[in-house]
Structure formats: structure tokens, C-alpha cells
Design an enzyme around this catalytic site. Sequence first.
Site, PDB file in Angstrom:
ATOM      1  N   ASP A 204      15.155  26.289 -41.685  1.00  0.00           N
ATOM      2  CA  ASP A 204      14.571  26.107 -40.353  1.00  0.00           C
ATOM      3  C   ASP A 204      13.109  26.526 -40.416  1.00  0.00           C
ATOM      4  O   ASP A 204      12.609  26.898 -41.470  1.00  0.00           O
ATOM      5  CB  ASP A 204      15.338  26.940 -39.316  1.00  0.00           C
ATOM      6  CG  ASP A 204      15.146  28.439 -39.507  1.00  0.00           C
ATOM      7  OD1 ASP A 204      14.466  28.854 -40.470  1.00  0.00           O
ATOM      8  OD2 ASP A 204      15.683  29.200 -38.688  1.00  0.00           O
ATOM      9  N   ASP A 206      10.530  29.198 -38.397  1.00  0.00           N
ATOM     10  CA  ASP A 206      10.567  30.332 -37.468  1.00  0.00           C
ATOM     11  C   ASP A 206       9.175  30.636 -36.919  1.00  0.00           C
ATOM     12  O   ASP A 206       8.227  30.771 -37.699  1.00  0.00           O
ATOM     13  CB  ASP A 206      11.094  31.578 -38.194  1.00  0.00           C
ATOM     14  CG  ASP A 206      12.433  31.336 -38.864  1.00  0.00           C
ATOM     15  OD1 ASP A 206      13.435  31.281 -38.144  1.00  0.00           O
ATOM     16  OD2 ASP A 206      12.471  31.163 -40.099  1.00  0.00           O
ATOM     17  N   ASP A 284      13.278  27.944 -34.749  1.00  0.00           N
ATOM     18  CA  ASP A 284      13.556  29.185 -34.020  1.00  0.00           C
ATOM     19  C   ASP A 284      12.281  29.649 -33.349  1.00  0.00           C
ATOM     20  O   ASP A 284      11.286  29.895 -34.028  1.00  0.00           O
ATOM     21  CB  ASP A 284      13.985  30.277 -35.005  1.00  0.00           C
ATOM     22  CG  ASP A 284      15.465  30.538 -34.963  1.00  0.00           C
ATOM     23  OD1 ASP A 284      16.206  29.655 -34.501  1.00  0.00           O
ATOM     24  OD2 ASP A 284      15.873  31.621 -35.405  1.00  0.00           O
TER      25      ASP A 284
HETATM   26  N1  DCP Z   1      16.448  37.941 -39.439  1.00  0.00           N
HETATM   27  C1  DCP Z   1      17.132  39.107 -39.728  1.00  0.00           C
HETATM   28  N2  DCP Z   1      18.436  39.233 -39.382  1.00  0.00           N
HETATM   29  C2  DCP Z   1      19.076  38.218 -38.782  1.00  0.00           C
HETATM   30  C3  DCP Z   1      18.407  37.033 -38.479  1.00  0.00           C
HETATM   31  C4  DCP Z   1      17.085  36.918 -38.831  1.00  0.00           C
HETATM   32  O1  DCP Z   1      16.566  40.040 -40.273  1.00  0.00           O
HETATM   33  N3  DCP Z   1      20.369  38.370 -38.463  1.00  0.00           N
HETATM   34  C5  DCP Z   1      15.031  37.821 -39.795  1.00  0.00           C
HETATM   35  C6  DCP Z   1      14.822  37.819 -41.265  1.00  0.00           C
HETATM   36  C7  DCP Z   1      14.697  36.385 -41.607  1.00  0.00           C
HETATM   37  C8  DCP Z   1      14.022  35.833 -40.385  1.00  0.00           C
HETATM   38  O2  DCP Z   1      14.530  36.592 -39.324  1.00  0.00           O
HETATM   39  O3  DCP Z   1      13.962  36.187 -42.778  1.00  0.00           O
HETATM   40  C9  DCP Z   1      14.252  34.398 -40.160  1.00  0.00           C
HETATM   41  O4  DCP Z   1      15.634  34.058 -40.253  1.00  0.00           O
HETATM   42  P1  DCP Z   1      16.109  32.827 -41.104  1.00  0.00           P
HETATM   43  O5  DCP Z   1      17.591  32.807 -41.026  1.00  0.00           O
HETATM   44  O6  DCP Z   1      15.390  31.605 -40.699  1.00  0.00           O
HETATM   45  O7  DCP Z   1      15.718  33.262 -42.591  1.00  0.00           O
HETATM   46  P2  DCP Z   1      14.599  32.725 -43.560  1.00  0.00           P
HETATM   47  O8  DCP Z   1      13.499  32.086 -42.790  1.00  0.00           O
HETATM   48  O9  DCP Z   1      14.253  33.875 -44.419  1.00  0.00           O
HETATM   49  O10 DCP Z   1      15.382  31.671 -44.431  1.00  0.00           O
HETATM   50  P3  DCP Z   1      15.253  30.068 -44.440  1.00  0.00           P
HETATM   51  O11 DCP Z   1      14.126  29.791 -45.363  1.00  0.00           O
HETATM   52  O12 DCP Z   1      16.560  29.581 -44.962  1.00  0.00           O
HETATM   53  O13 DCP Z   1      14.993  29.628 -43.035  1.00  0.00           O
HETATM   54 MG    MG Z   2      13.843  30.458 -41.519  1.00  0.00          MG
END
Ligand code: DCP
Ligand code: MG
Length: 360
Positions: A204, A206, A284
Site C-alpha cells: 500500500d 502510507d 492509508d
Molecule cells: N504500523 C505498525 N503497527 C501496525 C500497523 C502499522 O507499527 N499494526 C506502522 C509500521 C508500518 C507502517 O505503520 O511500517 C505502515 O504499515 P504497513 O502495513 O503499510 O507497512 P509497510 O509500509 O512497512 O509495508 P508495505 O511496504 O507492505 O506497505
Molecule cells: Mg505500507
Amino acid sequence: SRPFTEVALFSVSSYACQRRTTLDNHNSNLTDALSLLAENAELSNEDGRGVAFRRAAALLKALPTQVISMSQLRGLPCLGEHSLRVIKDVLENGVSSEVESTKQSKRYKALKILTGIFGVGAKTADRWIREGIYNLEQLRDSGQTLNRAQKAGLEHYDDLNEPVTKAEADAIGEIVQKAVNSVLPGSEVALTGGFRRGKLTGHDVDFLITHPEEGKEVGLMPKVVAWLESQKTTRNSYLESKDGPARPASNMDRFERCFSIFKLTKRKEQETASHKIWRAVRVDLVVSPISQFAFAVLGWTGSKLFERELRRWAGHEKNMSLSSHALFDNTQNKYLRATSEEEIFAYLGLEYIPPSERNA
Ligand code: DCP
Ligand code: MG
């Protein structure tokens, strides 16, 4: 607790937030195996096991070279008995038998497919599996009632399971910036999540939104969503509050947060044989007051394990409570104000780790 462990070959701090973890992973053969088992544990509501595998994988990601023998791992932190068994299997046989049998299992395959639907978590998927639903076709035929998000998730299944590129993230960033500036001039948009850490793809995109004048951000999210909807750039965007009675509020949930699906127009060269000129992308959006912005940026940049480790470090080593809103010092019984991530690391007694090195 032993925050630092010395070993013959590698010397690695035990908390992921003390380490610099770039995207340059020399042990992906091992971390892929451990991550799959972590994912399987998380999908099965075995969070403890999930974290243990995640910690082991994160430790290996931080090593400067490829591990070729078990002896190199002696004395390293974060490697439990189970993880070591998996690592040994991969080093000796090229694959882990547990990973292979998990991948082949009917349950794991079904959990992957079903939780691949936007709006479907492990609990829902598990319930469906117990009712004999293992794939999308069976789900469609089952007559299960789907909520609005899940319907959209099913409709855009392929798009939403296709990784988002940095170019797409940037294009979406421009749309969000335009939306936010239209409804509240002077607002600021920051890219967070994996793309801020330098990842080239993500599941996604963010974004964190704020305004330099405290209080101006109140009520911003519905206005942004309404603007986006009026522009027909979003599809099925919806607002979810996770503070409902079913799920107790965690420290991630108090911001105004919008899990949405954007309709992103493809550039000419991306058009496929289907002649579809747009694709669905998960976005997000999070709104934060400026007074909490540094904590929000730190909390939403990730990685998830890095965040978890920061909070564990704060609690266990510093007697502080860290969230995406604030840092509370339990000893001094007061909140510690910060306007930058650097200040927060300093309060925590940690060396500053830039986003590109938080890929634990
Ligand atoms: N986050 C967190 N705990 C959660 C949800 C989110 O600490 N339960 C924080 C850390 C993540 C960020 O929000 O890095 C964004 O969530 P994502 O699930 O989008 O994670 P990423 O952006 O790191 O992964 P991707 O590249 O798959 O979107
Ligand atoms: Mg993400």
C-alpha cells in the site's frame, strides 16, 4: 536484560532499534523461510511465535555477510531453538522442511488467498475455512455476507495483490497533496511506511497529514475523503474506526485513519492487453495534530518489527511508554515533547537510525 551481546564473528545488539538494517539483506534464503513461518503463525493467531520468528529474521537481516555455518550464530541474541532448527535445515538442505510443508498445506494456502482480500483478517479467514471456504470461487458461491470493504477487496483482488511501485506511490502522493491543499491550505503531507524506508514496492502507500497550526487538522479526514470522491479518483474509499467494542484500542488507533482504495489512472506504457486504463491501489491516510507529528512519523514509518522493538526498548530499558502519539516517562511521571524523530531517539538513549536503516 542484556542489551548487547559479544560473539566471535558477529557482534549484534539484541534490540532491532539499536541496529542499522538496510534493504541489503545477505541472508534472504534464511529470512524468507523465517518470515513465512512468522506469517503463518500470525495468520493462526499465534502472535508470540510470530514475533519470535520475526525477531530471528530481523537479526539475520542485520548481519553484514551471508551465514554459511551454524557456528557463526553461536551466542547471537534473538535466535530461539525453533528458529535455529529452521536455519540449520536451510543451511544443510537448501530448504526447510517445515516451510515446505507449511507452503503446501491446504490451510496456509487458504489463509493467504482469503486474507489477500482487503478487509479480511485472520479471524474472518479462519471462520470461512472452518465453513469449508478455501478460495475466492468458494467464497463467491457461499453467499457469505461481505461488508463494503470486503466487496471492494474481492472486486479488485488482482490489482490489490499486485505490488505498488514507487512511481505509483509518487503519483498518489500528488493526488493526496492536491486533495489536502484544496480542503485545508497549508496542510502538510508526509510519505511514511515502507516507501519512506526506501522500499521500491509496497502493499500500500502510507501518508501522514498534519497542519502547522494545532487544531486545524480536526475534522480534516472526512473533508479529504469527500474531495477525493468528488474527483472520482477514489473508489470505495471508506473510514474505519478500530476503536469499536470488538477490538480494544491499541496505541496505533487513535488517529483519524482512512484505509482507502484509490483508482489510479495508468500511464500509457502501463496499459495492458485488457485496455484497463486504471488500477486500484491501497492507500492509508492518517491525520495527526502537529504536536504529535514527530511521534506519528516515527510510528508510521516502520518497519513493524522496528516499531515493536522501539516500544519494547522504551518500556523494558527506559521505563517509558512510546506510542505514535507521545512518549511518557514513567519515572519522571511526565510526557516528553518532541518535534523531530532525532529528539525521540535521544530521549530513548538510542543512536539515531534513519528510515533507510529501519528495515528490520
Ligand atoms: N504500523 C505498525 N503497527 C501496525 C500497523 C502499522 O507499527 N499494526 C506502522 C509500521 C508500518 C507502517 O505503520 O511500517 C505502515 O504499515 P504497513 O502495513 O503499510 O507497512 P509497510 O509500509 O512497512 O509495508 P508495505 O511496504 O507492505 O506497505
Ligand atoms: Mg505500507
